[in-house]
Design a protein around this motif. Structure first.
Motif, PDB file in Angstrom:
ATOM      1  N   VAL A   1      -8.759  -6.002   7.090  1.00 50.84           N
ATOM      2  CA  VAL A   1      -7.530  -6.657   7.359  1.00 50.84           C
ATOM      3  C   VAL A   1      -6.762  -5.834   8.297  1.00 50.84           C
ATOM      4  N   GLN A   2      -6.346  -6.305   9.577  1.00 44.88           N
ATOM      5  CA  GLN A   2      -5.372  -5.660  10.335  1.00 44.88           C
ATOM      6  C   GLN A   2      -3.883  -6.188  10.012  1.00 44.88           C
ATOM      7  N   HIS A   3      -2.984  -4.975  10.005  1.00 40.39           N
ATOM      8  CA  HIS A   3      -1.582  -5.241   9.725  1.00 40.39           C
ATOM      9  C   HIS A   3      -1.089  -5.042  10.896  1.00 40.39           C
ATOM     10  N   PRO A   4      -0.423  -5.692  11.889  1.00 40.26           N
ATOM     11  CA  PRO A   4      -0.085  -5.409  13.113  1.00 40.26           C
ATOM     12  C   PRO A   4       1.249  -4.645  13.156  1.00 40.26           C
ATOM     13  N   LEU A   5       1.627  -3.707  13.983  1.00 41.26           N
ATOM     14  CA  LEU A   5       2.781  -3.109  14.140  1.00 41.26           C
ATOM     15  C   LEU A   5       3.308  -3.433  15.412  1.00 41.26           C
ATOM     16  N   ASP A   6       4.317  -4.523  15.387  1.00 40.12           N
ATOM     17  CA  ASP A   6       4.735  -5.167  16.717  1.00 40.12           C
ATOM     18  C   ASP A   6       5.570  -4.237  17.439  1.00 40.12           C
ATOM     19  N   ASP A   7       6.282  -3.195  17.045  1.00 33.28           N
ATOM     20  CA  ASP A   7       7.577  -2.500  17.623  1.00 33.28           C
ATOM     21  C   ASP A   7       6.856  -1.124  17.664  1.00 33.28           C
ATOM     22  N   TYR A   8       6.590  -0.749  18.690  1.00 36.69           N
ATOM     23  CA  TYR A   8       5.988   0.547  18.961  1.00 36.69           C
ATOM     24  C   TYR A   8       6.975   1.731  18.723  1.00 36.69           C
ATOM     25  N   ASP A   9       8.290   1.640  18.903  1.00 35.35           N
ATOM     26  CA  ASP A   9       9.369   2.629  18.637  1.00 35.35           C
ATOM     27  C   ASP A   9       9.470   2.907  17.176  1.00 35.35           C
ATOM     28  N   ALA A  10       9.472   1.536  16.518  1.00 34.87           N
ATOM     29  CA  ALA A  10       9.718   1.551  15.060  1.00 34.87           C
ATOM     30  C   ALA A  10       8.319   2.505  14.441  1.00 34.87           C
ATOM     31  N   LYS A  11       7.140   2.404  15.141  1.00 32.52           N
ATOM     32  CA  LYS A  11       5.957   2.912  14.909  1.00 32.52           C
ATOM     33  C   LYS A  11       6.160   4.434  14.789  1.00 32.52           C
ATOM     34  N   ILE A  12       6.474   4.891  16.029  1.00 34.85           N
ATOM     35  CA  ILE A  12       6.846   6.381  16.276  1.00 34.85           C
ATOM     36  C   ILE A  12       7.982   6.749  15.187  1.00 34.85           C
ATOM     37  N   ASN A  13       9.043   6.162  15.112  1.00 32.86           N
ATOM     38  CA  ASN A  13      10.169   6.511  14.497  1.00 32.86           C
ATOM     39  C   ASN A  13       9.733   6.710  12.918  1.00 32.86           C
ATOM     40  N   SER A  14       8.787   6.010  12.496  1.00 29.90           N
ATOM     41  CA  SER A  14       8.177   6.010  11.043  1.00 29.90           C
ATOM     42  C   SER A  14       7.987   7.561  10.548  1.00 29.90           C
ATOM     43  N   TYR A  15       7.552   8.308  11.462  1.00 27.36           N
ATOM     44  CA  TYR A  15       6.909   9.620  11.261  1.00 27.36           C
ATOM     45  C   TYR A  15       7.817  10.629  10.760  1.00 27.36           C
ATOM     46  N   ASN A  16       9.377  10.209  11.081  1.00 25.91           N
ATOM     47  CA  ASN A  16      10.472  11.013  10.956  1.00 25.91           C
ATOM     48  C   ASN A  16      11.121  10.610   9.467  1.00 25.91           C
ATOM     49  N   TYR A  17      10.446   9.650   8.792  1.00 27.68           N
ATOM     50  CA  TYR A  17      11.256   9.154   7.809  1.00 27.68           C
ATOM     51  C   TYR A  17      10.162   9.414   6.542  1.00 27.68           C
ATOM     52  N   SER A  18      11.038   9.509   5.241  1.00 24.32           N
ATOM     53  CA  SER A  18      10.352   9.625   3.967  1.00 24.32           C
ATOM     54  C   SER A  18      11.190   8.816   3.181  1.00 24.32           C
ATOM     55  N   VAL A  19      10.344   7.973   2.096  1.00 21.16           N
ATOM     56  CA  VAL A  19      10.908   7.031   1.115  1.00 21.16           C
ATOM     57  C   VAL A  19      10.524   7.152  -0.092  1.00 21.16           C
ATOM     58  N   VAL A  20      11.365   7.247  -1.060  1.00 21.76           N
ATOM     59  CA  VAL A  20      10.989   7.270  -2.618  1.00 21.76           C
ATOM     60  C   VAL A  20      11.941   6.463  -3.266  1.00 21.76           C
ATOM     61  N   PRO A  21      11.486   5.647  -4.119  1.00 22.69           N
ATOM     62  CA  PRO A  21      12.126   5.116  -5.202  1.00 22.69           C
ATOM     63  C   PRO A  21      12.810   6.039  -6.221  1.00 22.69           C
ATOM     64  N   VAL A  22      14.155   5.631  -6.605  1.00 21.74           N
ATOM     65  CA  VAL A  22      14.994   6.506  -7.389  1.00 21.74           C
ATOM     66  C   VAL A  22      15.689   5.468  -8.582  1.00 21.74           C
ATOM     67  N   LYS A  23      15.531   5.761  -9.782  1.00 25.99           N
ATOM     68  CA  LYS A  23      16.194   5.352 -10.741  1.00 25.99           C
ATOM     69  C   LYS A  23      16.829   6.269 -11.594  1.00 25.99           C
ATOM     70  N   SER A  24      17.668   5.670 -12.398  1.00 23.39           N
ATOM     71  CA  SER A  24      18.536   6.958 -13.550  1.00 23.39           C
ATOM     72  C   SER A  24      17.382   7.179 -14.495  1.00 23.39           C
ATOM     73  N   ASP A  25      16.333   6.406 -14.924  1.00 24.28           N
ATOM     74  CA  ASP A  25      15.415   7.029 -15.870  1.00 24.28           C
ATOM     75  C   ASP A  25      14.383   7.637 -15.260  1.00 24.28           C
ATOM     76  N   MET A  26      14.520   8.018 -14.024  1.00 21.68           N
ATOM     77  CA  MET A  26      13.566   9.050 -13.385  1.00 21.68           C
ATOM     78  C   MET A  26      14.148  10.179 -12.859  1.00 21.68           C
ATOM     79  N   THR A  27      15.345  10.520 -13.014  1.00 24.70           N
ATOM     80  CA  THR A  27      16.049  11.506 -12.439  1.00 24.70           C
ATOM     81  C   THR A  27      15.535  13.043 -12.663  1.00 24.70           C
TER      82      THR A  27
END
Length: 395
Positions: free
Chosen positions: A117-143
């Motif tokens: 299944v193809q998941h489209p990336l309609d925003d080219y700039d957002a695609k390129i910007n993504s490579y500069n980001y990291s995302v991680v869940p944080v919760k008090s019981d995982m600190t």
């Protein structure tokens, strides 16, 4: 074993081998098999919804203990095991991360999952910007991660219930929901959801100062089978960010068209004006939403605000709202003809959602002020509004 039984067993093994070849590279757990006189397979639906699309994260510079500077922001992310009236009958495990270059083959503008299944990336700039980001869940019981002997930290309810697993690379897998219990032979799935805070980090570059941009986040579902979902969020270094649900296809609430407005504030209130005035305050920010219509007044649902905020923001009376009084956390609403005004005093690190029931035509503008020398200094760099301060408009 008789020759007949051996023959039946051999036939079943050949059927399973053929099935494995057909679905090679995908997860067989997407199917449920029944064997009576014949082998039958049925598809198991996975329902997964979330509130991440279009969210704005307020980013602020942060220096780590190693001296490296980055932009850091947070958003609240809720995942549901239902979509409308449809509920998943399986326990769900998933990861949340930023889109990476390894997700995309040949620099395509889509991500191809294991099911083709193809998941489209309609925003080219957002695609390129993504490579500069990291995302991680944080919760008090995982600190404080405590790794087990197998190199992971797993909560007791990870395999069936709301839990988490953290491996030795600090990758977090979240889980929620449960396998449906049967009642009179019919599976009865239970509706469930979980809310986490996502920490968003962007690499810092003095030659590429972050003001406002978008990037993609990937939800990688690993149980009950592998599937991905992709959504786009916004980031801004503004001290106040405002967003709303769709005007063209609004939600409804008891027959009324509903517009939800989400407001976020920065972790520290400080900025320099165009006149080189330094504004730095610990007082709450004043945010004014003004709804105007030519047909009828917009209705503000103060009851849902009280429920969703767990009564952490209180209604102010007229005396408390008096502009001459010291600013205090809370809100005040008034209606004059077809104009509805909601004023909020929000402290740092606030995130709040307001619900409005709108007539056929309306326009909502947003103003914000920071406390400065006993009065309010207007702050115009609000993320999510246009140059005239308009958030939403319909006619």
């Amino acid at each position: 074993m008789t020759k007949k039984n051996k023959l039946i067993s051999l036939i079943l093994l050949l059927v399973l081998a053929l099935l494995a070849a057909v679905v090679a590279g995908t997860s067989v757990s997407r199917y449920v098999f029944d064997h009576e006189d014949s082998l039958q397979g049925s598809f198991t639906n996975l329902y997964f919804s979330h509130n991440g699309e279009g969210t704005t994260a307020i980013m602020q510079e942060e220096k780590a203990s190693n001296g490296i500077t980055s932009y850091v922001g947070y958003i609240s992310f809720t995942a549901n095991n239902f979509d409308g009236s449809d509920i998943s009958a399986r326990h769900i495990q998933y990861k949340v991360r930023a889109l990476s270059a390894s997700d995309i083959e040949n620099d395509n503008n889509y991500v191809l999952d294991g099911w083709g299944v193809q998941h489209p990336l309609d925003d080219y700039d957002a695609k390129i910007n993504s490579y500069n980001y990291s995302v991680v869940p944080v919760k008090s019981d995982m600190t404080d991660y405590v790794y087990d002997t197998d190199g992971s930290n797993k909560s007791e309810n990870f395999d069936n219930g709301q839990g988490y697993l953290v491996n030795d690379k600090n990758e977090v897998t979240l889980s929620f929901g449960s396998d449906a219990e049967e009642e009179n032979g019919i599976a009865k799935p239970v509706q469930d959801s979980r809310t986490d805070i996502l920490k968003i980090t962007r690499t810092y570059s003095e030659t590429d100062q972050l003001e406002a941009e978008s990037f993609y986040i990937v939800i990688e579902i690993i149980q009950p089978y592998q599937e991905i979902k992709i959504f786009r969020i916004n980031t801004s270094t503004s001290l106040i960010a405002v967003g709303s649900t769709s005007v063209t296809s609004p939600d409804t609430h008891f027959g009324y068209d509903e517009i939800a407005v989400n407001i976020q504030t920065a972790r520290k209130y400080g900025f320099t004006t165009e006149d080189k005035v330094d504004v730095d305050t610990s007082e709450p920010a004043k945010i004014i939403l003004t709804w105007k219509s030519s047909t009828a007044a917009t209705i503000f649902d103060s009851g849902r605000l009280a429920i969703n905020s767990e009564e952490n923001i209180n209604k102010l009376n007229q005396a408390e709202f008096d502009p001459g009084k010291p600013w205090t956390n809370g809100w005040y609403a008034s209606t004059d003809g077809n104009t509805t005004t909601v004023t909020l005093y929000l402290p740092q690190s606030s995130e709040i959602t307001l619900y409005f029931y709108v007539p056929e035509d309306f326009k909502c503008t947003v103003e914000s002020y920071f406390h400065y020398e006993g009065t309010g200094y207007q702050y115009t760099q609000i993320a999510g509004v246009d140059a005239k301060g308009v958030l939403v408009s319909a006619s």
